[in-house]
Design a protein around this motif. Structure first.
Motif, mmCIF file in Angstrom:
data_model
loop_
_atom_site.group_PDB
_atom_site.id
_atom_site.type_symbol
_atom_site.label_atom_id
_atom_site.label_comp_id
_atom_site.label_asym_id
_atom_site.label_seq_id
_atom_site.Cartn_x
_atom_site.Cartn_y
_atom_site.Cartn_z
ATOM 1 N N SER A 1 0.893 -1.096 -0.029
ATOM 2 C CA SER A 1 0.097 0.063 -0.064
ATOM 3 C C SER A 1 1.128 1.163 -0.049
ATOM 4 O O SER A 1 0.459 2.360 -0.279
ATOM 5 C CB SER A 1 -0.891 -0.187 1.198
ATOM 6 N N LEU B 1 -0.151 4.456 -2.307
ATOM 7 C CA LEU B 1 -0.230 5.641 -1.896
ATOM 8 C C LEU B 1 0.738 6.601 -2.612
ATOM 9 O O LEU B 1 0.460 7.827 -2.926
ATOM 10 C CB LEU B 1 0.106 5.874 -0.566
ATOM 11 N N ASP C 1 -6.701 5.016 4.601
ATOM 12 C CA ASP C 1 -5.528 4.165 4.528
ATOM 13 C C ASP C 1 -6.288 3.075 5.470
ATOM 14 O O ASP C 1 -6.101 3.331 6.864
ATOM 15 C CB ASP C 1 -4.446 4.733 4.983
#
Ligand code: PLP
Length: 289
Positions: free
Chosen positions: A21, A25, A116
């Motif tokens: 991730s 991002l 997130d």
């Protein structure tokens, strides 16, 4: 993308995948922001947001958490900056409800809300289904935590099709094959075994809640964690000392020498056995100052 879509109850065109991730991002930063873009995130949160903001030359502002470390939902509704929010948050372990996230997204519909959800599986709550009604919401998840696959490094974002399409335009002009075939095979296999996943997550949550209770019984303040770690503080034991003495006993925890949280310790929830050892050593440290 098909396997993630099936697991998350969305369509493959609403899924963007990346090498963890963190990379997802990073692609979000490259795709939607430019130098000077106005973003915000809490003062106490995942440290990488500030690194991205610096790397990509963003105009960033920290929105302080409230005194009790809760997210300042009002402030996030009021600002028109793009928002980076970890929910549950790290290292506090606290989360806010889906209604609050929807309110933040609705309050400023043109700005992006990047949510997130690295730890969401330990909270029993996700905002993935809010994406359908909120075109400015991007939910990011990872297989590094609840799926036990930190080494495989698979992350993904769920958003409406046009946002995912923009993300893919950037990815396909930069690194189309960011997930290797073996990595994808591992990820698909993990998603096809929900029983194993549910079992390990349930064990972690149970061990977390029992460990929290044991720490509270020793006089610690422990935030009500919705993650796979605990964030704890003791009025008579400096967190830095606690960390150092645990390390001497072979137990590694995370102490942050950062404002507001330098007298708190983040303790990852291990196996029940490991947590037993951690609690035993902590009790020993407390009784032998
Ligand atoms: C661990 C973590 C990440 C990064 O996870 P990867 O998928 O391993 O890159 C992102 N955000 C938060 C809040 C995390 O805790």
């Amino acid at each position: 993308r098909t396997a993630v879509a099936r697991t998350c109850g969305v369509r493959p065109k609403e899924v963007f995948v990346g090498n963890g991730s963190d990379e997802v991002l990073g692609f979000i930063m490259q795709t939607f922001f430019e130098p000077g873009s106005r973003v915000c995130f809490p003062d106490v949160t995942y440290g990488f947001y500030r690194d991205y903001a610096t790397t990509f030359n963003l105009d960033w502002e920290e929105i302080p958490l409230r005194e009790d470390f809760a997210l300042d939902v009002e402030a996030l509704c009021e600002t028109n900056r793009h928002a980076l929010i970890a929910n549950p948050n790290a290292p506090t372990g606290l989360s806010v409800g889906r209604d609050e996230i929807a309110r933040i997204a609705d309050a400023q519909p043109w700005r992006l809300v990047v949510l997130d959800e690295a730890y969401a599986d330990f909270s029993g709550q996700t905002c993935i289904d809010l994406v359908a009604a909120h075109r400015n919401l991007i939910v990011v998840q990872t297989m590094s935590k609840s799926r036990n696959l930190a080494g495989a490094h698979i992350g993904y974002a769920i958003a409406q099709q046009d946002l995912v399409s923009d993300l893919n335009d950037v990815k396909f002009s930069f690194n189309p094959f960011n997930l290797s075939a073996p990595t994808m095979a591992i990820g698909i296999a993990a998603l096809s075994d929900p029983a194993y996943y549910q079992g390990t997550v349930a064990t972690t949550m149970r061990t977390r809640d029992a460990s929290r209770k044991a720490l509270k019984d020793m006089g610690f303040a422990v935030l009500p964690s919705q993650t796979n770690f605990l964030f704890a503080h003791h009025p008579k034991l400096a967190a830095a000392d606690w960390c150092r003495r645990l390390r001497a006993a072979g137990i590694l925890t995370r102490h942050y020498s950062a404002p507001r949280i330098d007298d708190w310790l983040r303790v990852t929830v291990g196996t029940p056995n490991e947590m037993g050892t951690f609690l035993y050593e902590t009790r020993r440290i407390l009784t032998k100052p």
